[in-house]
Design an enzyme around this catalytic site. Sequence first.
Site, PDB file in Angstrom:
ATOM      1  N   ASN A  11      74.135   2.468  42.657  1.00  0.00           N
ATOM      2  CA  ASN A  11      74.090   3.484  43.706  1.00  0.00           C
ATOM      3  C   ASN A  11      75.330   4.352  43.623  1.00  0.00           C
ATOM      4  OD1 ASN A  11      71.636   2.780  45.153  1.00  0.00           O
ATOM      5  ND2 ASN A  11      72.718   0.935  45.825  1.00  0.00           N
ATOM      6  N   ARG A 191      82.382   8.186  45.222  1.00  0.00           N
ATOM      7  CA  ARG A 191      81.659   8.702  44.063  1.00  0.00           C
ATOM      8  C   ARG A 191      82.334   8.286  42.759  1.00  0.00           C
ATOM      9  NH1 ARG A 191      77.992  12.833  45.294  1.00  0.00           N
ATOM     10  NH2 ARG A 191      78.137  13.649  47.429  1.00  0.00           N
ATOM     11  N   SER A 192      81.523   8.177  41.721  1.00  0.00           N
ATOM     12  CA  SER A 192      81.996   7.906  40.356  1.00  0.00           C
ATOM     13  C   SER A 192      82.775   6.602  40.252  1.00  0.00           C
ATOM     14  CB  SER A 192      82.849   9.077  39.838  1.00  0.00           C
ATOM     15  OG  SER A 192      82.124  10.289  39.913  1.00  0.00           O
ATOM     16  N   ARG A 193      82.511   5.673  41.176  1.00  0.00           N
ATOM     17  CA  ARG A 193      83.185   4.373  41.191  1.00  0.00           C
ATOM     18  C   ARG A 193      84.699   4.474  41.431  1.00  0.00           C
ATOM     19  NH1 ARG A 193      78.654   3.296  41.925  1.00  0.00           N
ATOM     20  NH2 ARG A 193      77.461   1.558  41.067  1.00  0.00           N
ATOM     21  N   LEU A 194      85.165   5.624  41.910  1.00  0.00           N
ATOM     22  CA  LEU A 194      86.585   5.760  42.258  1.00  0.00           C
ATOM     23  C   LEU A 194      86.737   5.393  43.739  1.00  0.00           C
ATOM     24  CD1 LEU A 194      87.608   9.017  40.337  1.00  0.00           C
ATOM     25  CD2 LEU A 194      87.936   6.614  39.680  1.00  0.00           C
TER      26      LEU A 194
END
Length: 215
Positions: A11, A191-194
């Site tokens: 996700n 977002r973007s796993r950050l």
Amino acid sequence: MDNTTIENLRNEYKAASLSEKEVTKEPIKQFEKWFKQALDANMLEPNAMTLATATTDGRPSARIVLLKGFDHNGFVFYTNYLSRKGKEMAKNPLVSLVFFWPELERQVRIEGTIEKVSRETSEKYFLTRPKASQIGAIVSPQSQEITDRDLLEKKMADLEAVYADGDVPKPAHWGGYIVKPRMIEFWQGRRSRLHDRIVYKLADKNTWKIVRLAP
């Protein structure tokens, strides 16, 4: 199931953000804020938390328990003292808790030491439980091997008859624990796993150091 199907489960988190400027100075106040938001989101059992314990030689085990209270002293839950977790905590008081609130894209991790709450506190809470739950605490030899479920059902029925018109006494092997935190991490999906990870570390008895961790 094809492993590629599992590999593609993901996700994109975008519900909120978390910065050092936004959080409170005290981690319990920050937890109270997030816990209220979890309650307001009408989540299923927002007080469900993973409790991780370990033996003295480092063998870990984990299970879900329910938070039953918290304040500046720590986080309270109740269980069987003679269960596997109870025996491990008696020998190794270092534990960890994890809350996961997927609807809010949040986690809270807590590391600390555990102690039993007072007998009076345990008895007070025990009286608020449904009678069936009170009797269940007596009936179940939690974590021990049993030959079949019928043994539990029969003992349950027998005790329901015994206590049909009276109060159920709290068993000596059942009661509460409090986890006194040394570290609390608030994780907000981004977002973007950050992801945002803000951590409170106990510097001394009354002082918390706030730091950011890389995701």
